[in-house]
Write an enzyme that holds these catalytic residues in place. Structure first.
Site, short mmCIF file in Angstrom:
data_model
loop_
_atom_site.label_atom_id
_atom_site.label_comp_id
_atom_site.label_asym_id
_atom_site.label_seq_id
_atom_site.Cartn_x
_atom_site.Cartn_y
_atom_site.Cartn_z
CE LYS A 1 -4.50 1.02 0.30
NZ LYS A 1 -5.50 0.43 -0.60
CB THR B 1 -3.03 -3.12 -0.36
OG1 THR B 1 -4.28 -2.77 -0.94
CG2 THR B 1 -2.25 -4.04 -1.30
NE ARG C 1 30.45 26.25 -10.01
CZ ARG C 1 30.13 25.05 -10.50
NH1 ARG C 1 29.48 24.96 -11.64
NH2 ARG C 1 30.46 23.94 -9.87
CG HIS D 1 23.04 25.07 -14.48
ND1 HIS D 1 24.35 24.73 -14.23
CD2 HIS D 1 22.46 23.97 -15.03
CE1 HIS D 1 24.56 23.48 -14.61
NE2 HIS D 1 23.44 22.99 -15.09
#
Length: 303
Positions: free
Chosen positions: A17, A62, A180, A251
């Site tokens: 489940k 389930t 950066r 980025h």
């Protein structure tokens, strides 16, 4: 073309489940506590009769797995997702005869207390926007495996990162940089070698270590940062055998303002969400025990 003529047989199979949303409120005192999780249960064993003949006599529904997950949140408690998952997995393996293995995968969603008139409120929370805590527990006749983790830890630093000296060919247009922005949304998972663990304390310490290492390592590559994070976690916690990391490179490109006569000294960026580099690595001890089924996932099993 070669034709295959072998017999058709049933291969590996499992069922469970998925994504039961369980919210547990502790109301023992006027100051309530909340735990909010998504629990996926998966049972493993010989359920071939269900596939081949529709015979459900060995199949625990389930829905029963779902009801157990909810009831155990009260019966057994939900202090840490690792301990809760261990309790569920052991129940299915020990108490349900056809089940020889169980996999429990859990995500936890964090809440923080609302502040009213300068004080934390006893029974109101605001959803935190940080990472999702994860755990995956596997129990079978051969042992117990616990993998802790987190995902969606979005983290960024505005300097202290470089990228240069990379391989180039006729299609390479990327410029080298010595300053950066480095940003990512980390997925980190760690494999324990024991269940004698203060789960919540270790989780908090690992998150703290991830953030500190990301911030302080002068990075020449995101790959280097991932290795240093994994190494620092293993050095801090001898109860861990390995760390797996996945990091999309979020980025940030300096936007061209020169056309407007405006200087842009790494101050204004375009944040690109696609496409992105995806960097992944495993950092492990040379004497790490075999992982067994620790990484054999339920969610995404066929992917």
């Amino acid at each position: 073309m070669t034709d295959l003529t072998g017999a058709i047989v049933l291969g590996e199979h499992q069922y469970g489940k998925a994504e039961n949303r369980v919210v547990r409120i502790y109301r023992d005192t006027p100051r309530h506590e909340i735990r909010d999780v998504s629990v996926s249960t998966c049972l493993r064993g010989d359920f071939s009769a269900a596939h081949l003949a529709g015979d459900q006599s060995s199949v625990l529904p389930t829905d029963t797995q779902k009801q157990t997950a909810y009831s155990y949140a009260k019966e057994k408690g939900l202090d840490s997702i690792e301990e809760y998952g261990l309790t569920l997995a052991r129940h299915f393996v020990d108490d349900v005869a056809p089940v020889v293995g169980a996999r429990i995968e859990i995500e936890e969603y964090a809440w923080q207390r609302a502040v009213v008139d300068g004080a934390e409120h006893d029974h109101t929370w605001v959803r935190k926007g940080e990472e999702v805590r994860t755990a995956a527990i596997t129990v079978d006749a051969d042992g117990t495996w616990v993998v802790g983790g987190l995902k969606d830890l979005v983290i960024l630093k505005s300097t202290g990162s470089e990228f240069f000296g990379f391989l180039k060919d006729e299609y390479t247009i990327l410029e080298e940089t010595h300053d950066r922005v480095m940003a990512t949304s980390l997925v980190v998972q760690w494999r324990f070698v024991t269940t004698d663990v203060d789960w919540n304390s270790v989780y908090a310490g690992i998150k703290e270590q991830i953030v500190a290492t990301f911030a302080t390592v002068h990075s020449l590559a995101l790959q280097q940062t991932l290795y240093e994070i994994g190494k620092a976690i293993l050095e801090r916690y001898p109860v861990l055998a390995e760390v797996r990391l996945s990091a999309p490179n979020k980025h940030h490109f300096a936007h061209d303002l020169a056309r407007f006569g405006v200087e842009n000294d790494n101050e204004v960026f375009h944040a690109a969400d696609r496409p992105y580099g995806l960097i992944q690595a495993t950092v492990q001890r040379s004497d790490a025990p075999d992982p067994g089924p620790a990484w054999s996932a339920y969610a995404g099993w066929l992917s």
